[in-house]
Design a protein around this motif. Structure first.
Motif, PDB file in Angstrom:
ATOM      1  N   ALA A   1     -55.117 -64.532  74.119  1.00  0.00           N
ATOM      2  CA  ALA A   1     -53.604 -64.488  73.743  1.00  0.00           C
ATOM      3  C   ALA A   1     -53.488 -64.753  72.378  1.00  0.00           C
ATOM      4  CB  ALA A   1     -53.006 -65.419  74.670  1.00  0.00           C
ATOM      5  N   GLY A   2     -52.952 -63.850  71.575  1.00  0.00           N
ATOM      6  CA  GLY A   2     -52.816 -64.216  70.174  1.00  0.00           C
ATOM      7  C   GLY A   2     -53.960 -64.197  69.415  1.00  0.00           C
ATOM      8  N   GLY A   3     -54.928 -63.566  69.828  1.00  0.00           N
ATOM      9  CA  GLY A   3     -56.216 -63.504  69.200  1.00  0.00           C
ATOM     10  C   GLY A   3     -56.208 -62.114  68.225  1.00  0.00           C
ATOM     11  N   VAL A   4     -57.287 -62.146  67.199  1.00  0.00           N
ATOM     12  CA  VAL A   4     -57.316 -61.009  66.686  1.00  0.00           C
ATOM     13  C   VAL A   4     -58.726 -60.523  66.511  1.00  0.00           C
ATOM     14  CG1 VAL A   4     -57.148 -60.043  64.027  1.00  0.00           C
ATOM     15  CG2 VAL A   4     -55.658 -61.880  64.842  1.00  0.00           C
ATOM     16  N   GLY A   5     -58.925 -59.113  66.667  1.00  0.00           N
ATOM     17  CA  GLY A   5     -60.396 -58.599  66.617  1.00  0.00           C
ATOM     18  C   GLY A   5     -60.680 -57.669  65.663  1.00  0.00           C
ATOM     19  N   THR A   6     -61.731 -57.099  65.375  1.00  0.00           N
ATOM     20  CA  THR A   6     -61.913 -56.336  64.290  1.00  0.00           C
ATOM     21  C   THR A   6     -62.938 -55.048  64.571  1.00  0.00           C
ATOM     22  OG1 THR A   6     -61.348 -57.943  62.354  1.00  0.00           O
ATOM     23  CG2 THR A   6     -62.262 -55.935  61.550  1.00  0.00           C
ATOM     24  N   LEU A   7     -62.495 -53.654  64.423  1.00  0.00           N
ATOM     25  CA  LEU A   7     -63.386 -52.562  64.621  1.00  0.00           C
ATOM     26  C   LEU A   7     -63.543 -51.830  63.102  1.00  0.00           C
ATOM     27  CD1 LEU A   7     -61.816 -51.093  67.814  1.00  0.00           C
ATOM     28  CD2 LEU A   7     -63.654 -53.006  67.472  1.00  0.00           C
ATOM     29  N   SER A   8     -64.750 -51.335  62.930  1.00  0.00           N
ATOM     30  CA  SER A   8     -65.035 -50.590  61.729  1.00  0.00           C
ATOM     31  C   SER A   8     -65.938 -49.724  61.977  1.00  0.00           C
ATOM     32  CB  SER A   8     -65.355 -51.683  60.554  1.00  0.00           C
ATOM     33  OG  SER A   8     -65.507 -50.961  59.382  1.00  0.00           O
ATOM     34  N   TYR A   9     -66.887 -49.641  60.734  1.00  0.00           N
ATOM     35  CA  TYR A   9     -68.119 -48.486  60.945  1.00  0.00           C
ATOM     36  C   TYR A   9     -69.172 -49.119  60.173  1.00  0.00           C
ATOM     37  CZ  TYR A   9     -64.021 -45.278  61.706  1.00  0.00           C
ATOM     38  OH  TYR A   9     -63.032 -44.839  62.266  1.00  0.00           O
ATOM     39  N   GLU A  10     -70.592 -48.779  60.695  1.00  0.00           N
ATOM     40  CA  GLU A  10     -71.698 -49.246  59.985  1.00  0.00           C
ATOM     41  C   GLU A  10     -71.853 -48.091  58.846  1.00  0.00           C
ATOM     42  OE1 GLU A  10     -75.874 -51.095  61.113  1.00  0.00           O
ATOM     43  OE2 GLU A  10     -74.801 -49.752  62.731  1.00  0.00           O
ATOM     44  N   HIS A  11     -72.558 -48.526  57.747  1.00  0.00           N
ATOM     45  CA  HIS A  11     -72.947 -47.725  56.652  1.00  0.00           C
ATOM     46  C   HIS A  11     -71.814 -46.773  56.130  1.00  0.00           C
ATOM     47  CE1 HIS A  11     -76.951 -48.204  59.162  1.00  0.00           C
ATOM     48  NE2 HIS A  11     -76.958 -49.059  58.146  1.00  0.00           N
ATOM     49  N   TYR A  12     -70.600 -47.202  56.130  1.00  0.00           N
ATOM     50  CA  TYR A  12     -69.340 -46.536  55.725  1.00  0.00           C
ATOM     51  C   TYR A  12     -69.550 -45.009  56.262  1.00  0.00           C
ATOM     52  CZ  TYR A  12     -69.152 -50.287  52.325  1.00  0.00           C
ATOM     53  OH  TYR A  12     -69.046 -51.653  51.960  1.00  0.00           O
ATOM     54  N   ASN A  13     -70.197 -44.804  57.720  1.00  0.00           N
ATOM     55  CA  ASN A  13     -70.132 -43.552  58.271  1.00  0.00           C
ATOM     56  C   ASN A  13     -69.215 -43.491  59.618  1.00  0.00           C
ATOM     57  OD1 ASN A  13     -71.220 -41.295  59.816  1.00  0.00           O
ATOM     58  ND2 ASN A  13     -73.312 -41.670  59.216  1.00  0.00           N
ATOM     59  N   ILE A  14     -68.262 -42.400  59.335  1.00  0.00           N
ATOM     60  CA  ILE A  14     -67.595 -42.229  60.512  1.00  0.00           C
ATOM     61  C   ILE A  14     -68.297 -41.889  62.052  1.00  0.00           C
ATOM     62  CG2 ILE A  14     -67.236 -39.795  60.519  1.00  0.00           C
ATOM     63  CD1 ILE A  14     -63.959 -41.713  60.705  1.00  0.00           C
ATOM     64  N   ASP A  15     -69.193 -41.346  61.746  1.00  0.00           N
ATOM     65  CA  ASP A  15     -70.205 -41.364  63.276  1.00  0.00           C
ATOM     66  C   ASP A  15     -70.787 -42.647  63.524  1.00  0.00           C
ATOM     67  OD1 ASP A  15     -69.238 -38.743  63.533  1.00  0.00           O
ATOM     68  OD2 ASP A  15     -70.850 -38.175  61.806  1.00  0.00           O
ATOM     69  N   GLU A  16     -70.693 -43.687  63.003  1.00  0.00           N
ATOM     70  CA  GLU A  16     -71.202 -45.016  63.302  1.00  0.00           C
ATOM     71  C   GLU A  16     -70.190 -46.121  63.591  1.00  0.00           C
ATOM     72  OE1 GLU A  16     -75.047 -46.069  61.389  1.00  0.00           O
ATOM     73  OE2 GLU A  16     -74.808 -44.516  60.046  1.00  0.00           O
ATOM     74  N   PRO A  17     -69.353 -46.024  64.540  1.00  0.00           N
ATOM     75  CA  PRO A  17     -68.328 -46.940  64.888  1.00  0.00           C
ATOM     76  C   PRO A  17     -68.976 -48.490  65.361  1.00  0.00           C
ATOM     77  CG  PRO A  17     -68.260 -45.419  66.594  1.00  0.00           C
ATOM     78  CD  PRO A  17     -69.242 -44.679  65.606  1.00  0.00           C
ATOM     79  N   ALA A  18     -68.431 -49.266  64.876  1.00  0.00           N
ATOM     80  CA  ALA A  18     -68.955 -50.636  65.406  1.00  0.00           C
ATOM     81  C   ALA A  18     -67.954 -51.450  65.427  1.00  0.00           C
ATOM     82  CB  ALA A  18     -69.953 -51.073  64.004  1.00  0.00           C
ATOM     83  N   ILE A  19     -68.323 -52.753  66.272  1.00  0.00           N
ATOM     84  CA  ILE A  19     -67.420 -53.867  66.424  1.00  0.00           C
ATOM     85  C   ILE A  19     -68.055 -55.024  65.265  1.00  0.00           C
ATOM     86  CG2 ILE A  19     -66.911 -55.868  67.890  1.00  0.00           C
ATOM     87  CD1 ILE A  19     -67.279 -53.913  70.265  1.00  0.00           C
ATOM     88  N   LEU A  20     -66.986 -55.345  64.578  1.00  0.00           N
ATOM     89  CA  LEU A  20     -67.130 -56.173  63.676  1.00  0.00           C
ATOM     90  C   LEU A  20     -67.107 -57.713  64.070  1.00  0.00           C
ATOM     91  CD1 LEU A  20     -67.638 -56.644  60.255  1.00  0.00           C
ATOM     92  CD2 LEU A  20     -65.280 -56.345  60.095  1.00  0.00           C
ATOM     93  N   LEU A  21     -68.090 -58.345  64.197  1.00  0.00           N
ATOM     94  CA  LEU A  21     -68.082 -59.656  64.771  1.00  0.00           C
ATOM     95  C   LEU A  21     -67.748 -60.665  63.951  1.00  0.00           C
ATOM     96  CD1 LEU A  21     -71.471 -59.691  66.526  1.00  0.00           C
ATOM     97  CD2 LEU A  21     -69.512 -59.240  67.495  1.00  0.00           C
ATOM     98  N   GLY A  22     -67.732 -60.584  62.569  1.00  0.00           N
ATOM     99  CA  GLY A  22     -67.123 -61.553  61.839  1.00  0.00           C
ATOM    100  C   GLY A  22     -67.171 -60.841  60.348  1.00  0.00           C
TER     101      GLY A  22
END
Length: 246
Positions: free
Chosen positions: A218-239
């Motif tokens: 509760a109140g936490g923040v998570g981050t999602l992004s992409y590997e290699h700046y590639n729209i076809d490589e979605p990734a969970i950004l652990l930190g």
């Protein structure tokens, strides 16, 4: 720095999140401690040299539930446009931030509809299912909720939102030369525990039935992004590191 990103913010603590009751349609407020903790999160993570940079946000999605909307208010992003709801509490002092992103309320990111399981805990759900002759080992990711939504229902609506985010906000900026003058590309979502964990699973192409091996407090923040700046490589950004100027 991984970019563009989607920031997942779970609403702050409520009485039901404290007790483990499933809270979907029920609109209950944050606790006083929940409000304090979200304010602290905003102070720590929001700013020009922090994780969430307000002027780099392209769009903001918020659940229709007041607990999520109040959480957004307490992050104090410095939004310049009007909010699509009447403010739920005391307005915070100006923190010197500016965010031009539009705030949109969408049903696609409301919490899982728990149906018959609304307002009760997991042990109580298992007890009810035993009396009904159903499988004792209830798993929402596999079984869904009687009278509520199934994993397939959830998949349909989070996939729709993911498609919109990628096509509208991320494709125009991802992988472009840094020398180009690009519009903001980050997206912020303020919602709920189960739906945000489902969103993260679908972001990286996993079936909900596989079940997440991660939590979002509760109140936490998570981050999602992409590997290699590639729209076809979605990734969970652990930190990720804060960005500090020279």
């Amino acid at each position: 720095m991984a970019t563009p990103r989607v920031f997942l913010v779970r609403h702050g603590e409520t009485e039901w999140s404290l007790s483990g009751k499933h809270t979907g349609r029920t609109d209950i407020p944050l606790t006083a401690n929940g409000e304090r903790r979200v304010k602290a999160t905003g102070q720590a993570l929001v700013g020009n040299d922090r994780l969430i940079v307000p002027n780099k946000l392209a769009h903001i999605y918020v659940s229709p539930r007041k607990r999520a909307q109040r959480t957004f208010e307490l992050l104090n992003l410095g939004t310049t446009g009007p909010l699509p709801w009447k403010v739920h509490g005391e307005k915070l002092a100006d923190a010197g931030r500016t965010c031009n992103a539009r705030v949109e309320v969408t049903e696609d990111i409301r919490e899982w509809d728990y149906g018959d399981y609304e307002g009760i805990t997991s042990p109580e759900i298992r007890e009810i299912r035993t009396k009904q002759g159903l499988a004792l080992r209830w798993d929402i990711w596999r079984d869904g909720c009687i009278g509520g939504e199934s994993p397939e229902d959830i998949t349909e609506r989070v996939d729709r939102l993911i498609k919109q985010i990628r096509e509208t906000w991320h494709l125009p900026v991802i992988g472009k030369p840094k020398s180009e003058e690009l519009p903001p590309g980050d997206v912020l979502i303020v919602a709920h525990g189960h739906i945000l964990r489902a969103f993260a699973l679908r972001w990286v192409g996993k079936m909900l039935q596989e079940g997440p091996a991660f939590l979002l407090e509760a109140g936490g923040v998570g981050t999602l992004s992409y590997e290699h700046y590639n729209i076809d490589e979605p990734a969970i950004l652990l930190g990720g590191a804060f960005v500090v100027g020279p």
